[in-house]
Design an enzyme around this catalytic site. Structure first.
Site, short mmCIF file in Angstrom:
data_model
loop_
_atom_site.label_atom_id
_atom_site.label_comp_id
_atom_site.label_asym_id
_atom_site.label_seq_id
_atom_site.Cartn_x
_atom_site.Cartn_y
_atom_site.Cartn_z
N ASP A 1 53.67 -41.10 -32.27
CA ASP A 1 53.97 -39.76 -31.78
C ASP A 1 54.16 -38.79 -32.94
OD1 ASP A 1 54.08 -40.01 -28.88
OD2 ASP A 1 55.75 -41.39 -29.24
N MET B 1 51.25 -34.01 -30.85
CA MET B 1 51.97 -32.95 -30.15
C MET B 1 52.18 -31.84 -31.15
SD MET B 1 54.49 -35.53 -28.12
CE MET B 1 54.14 -36.85 -29.28
N SER C 1 55.59 -47.15 -28.25
CA SER C 1 55.72 -45.96 -29.09
C SER C 1 56.72 -46.24 -30.21
CB SER C 1 56.23 -44.78 -28.26
OG SER C 1 56.72 -43.79 -29.14
N MET D 1 54.89 -34.98 -33.99
CA MET D 1 55.50 -33.76 -33.44
C MET D 1 55.74 -32.75 -34.57
SD MET D 1 58.31 -35.43 -30.89
CE MET D 1 57.90 -36.83 -29.84
N ASP E 1 52.76 -41.74 -20.29
CA ASP E 1 53.72 -41.72 -21.40
C ASP E 1 54.99 -40.98 -20.98
OD1 ASP E 1 54.98 -41.56 -23.88
OD2 ASP E 1 53.39 -40.41 -24.85
N HIS F 1 51.36 -46.94 -30.52
CA HIS F 1 51.38 -45.52 -30.15
C HIS F 1 52.23 -44.75 -31.15
CE1 HIS F 1 51.07 -42.19 -27.19
NE2 HIS F 1 52.32 -41.91 -27.54
N MET G 1 51.52 -37.05 -19.19
CA MET G 1 52.92 -37.08 -19.63
C MET G 1 53.82 -37.12 -18.40
SD MET G 1 52.87 -37.15 -22.91
CE MET G 1 54.67 -37.17 -23.03
C1 DX5 Z 1 57.49 -38.26 -25.88
C2 DX5 Z 1 56.56 -39.22 -26.55
C3 DX5 Z 1 56.64 -40.58 -26.02
C4 DX5 Z 1 57.99 -41.24 -26.17
C5 DX5 Z 1 58.20 -42.15 -25.01
O1 DX5 Z 1 57.21 -36.98 -26.26
O2 DX5 Z 1 55.20 -38.80 -26.43
O3 DX5 Z 1 55.61 -41.43 -26.53
O4 DX5 Z 1 58.12 -41.97 -27.35
O5 DX5 Z 1 59.49 -42.65 -25.07
P1 DX5 Z 1 60.17 -43.38 -23.84
O6 DX5 Z 1 59.29 -44.54 -23.49
O7 DX5 Z 1 61.49 -43.77 -24.39
O8 DX5 Z 1 60.24 -42.38 -22.73
ZN ZN Z 2 53.53 -40.26 -26.96
#
Ligand code: DX5
Ligand code: ZN
Length: 221
Positions: free
Chosen positions: A37, A70, A10, A39, A177, A35, A139
């Site tokens: 993310d 997200m 990610s 938000m 994840d 990946h 998740m």
């Molecule tokens: C959280 C994200 C993840 C995050 C994971 O909301 O969807 O992809 O980056 O980070 P780590 O691996 O540090 O938990």
């Molecule tokens: Zn993610």
């Protein structure tokens, strides 16, 4: 299940001031997917990046761009992420009332469709769309931030979803994840996961460590 597990670093944990370079480095280190993310400060309490950044990164890697949305609402933005170069577009079951329609629109754009479940959402949330989806994302933290602690109650849910996938005759990736490191990777792979997202564990130590970081996550069941 003995096929190899795919690693999806990610970029949330990358250096945002050098994102193109970071994507090239994690690609060269052996990442299977990139990946990304996304938000919105509404569905989750954090803001990250939009389709413009995804588009700008596209030329830095030929790897699968695995875009985790997200955001809510999500439908108005599917086209933009598809145009930006997403290969997989994953949306949350909790993000709105029209998951089935959203999945149809992702598929209509020729992209792979993923459905993500928050820790509080049961495995059964996939049942009415399992015939449509290409990926299920469990998740193992509440979404919004990198570096959170793995929620171990989700292991049972991963196993339940693995059973549902095996009972369907479809090829569906089972992605996990949140809080994935060498120890939790083994737990989720044993439960049936085959794509691991990892932010902190992939990017720790800077570019010289990325290849070792990824290798350490490639556990076998
Ligand atoms: C959280 C994200 C993840 C995050 C994971 O909301 O969807 O992809 O980056 O980070 P780590 O691996 O540090 O938990
Ligand atoms: Zn993610």
């Amino acid at each position: 299940m003995s096929e190899s597990v795919l690693i999806a670093p990610s970029i949330l944990s990358a250096d945002f001031a050098r994102l193109g370079e970071e994507v090239r480095a994690i690609d060269a280190a052996g990442a299977d997917y990139i990946h990304i993310d996304v938000m919105d400060g509404h569905f989750v309490p954090n803001l990250t990046i939009g389709p413009g950044v995804v588009k700008a990164l596209r030329s830095h890697s030929q790897k699968v761009f695995d875009v985790h949305l997200m955001i809510s609402p999500v439908d108005p933005y599917i086209d933009a992420f598809a145009d930006a170069g997403a290969d997989i577009i994953t949306v949350h079951a909790e993000a709105g009332p029209h998951t089935h329609r959203t999945i149809q629109s992702i598929k209509a754009l020729g992209k792979r469709a993923g459905l993500s479940l928050n820790p509080g959402t049961p495995a059964s949330a996939i049942d009415e769309v399992i015939d449509e989806i290409d990926l299920i994302l469990v998740m193992t933290v509440n979404p919004g931030f990198g570096g959170q602690k793995f929620i171990s109650s989700q292991i049972k849910k991963i196993a339940e979803i693995r059973q549902r996938i095996d009972d369907s005759s479809r090829q569906i990736a089972l992605q996990v994840d949140g809080g994935i490191d060498q120890t939790t990777a083994k737990l989720v792979v044993d439960a049936g996961a085959n794509v691991l997202v990892a932010g902190t564990a992939s990017f720790k130590g800077g570019p010289d460590s990325y290849a070792d970081n990824i290798d350490r996550l490639r556990v076998s069941p």
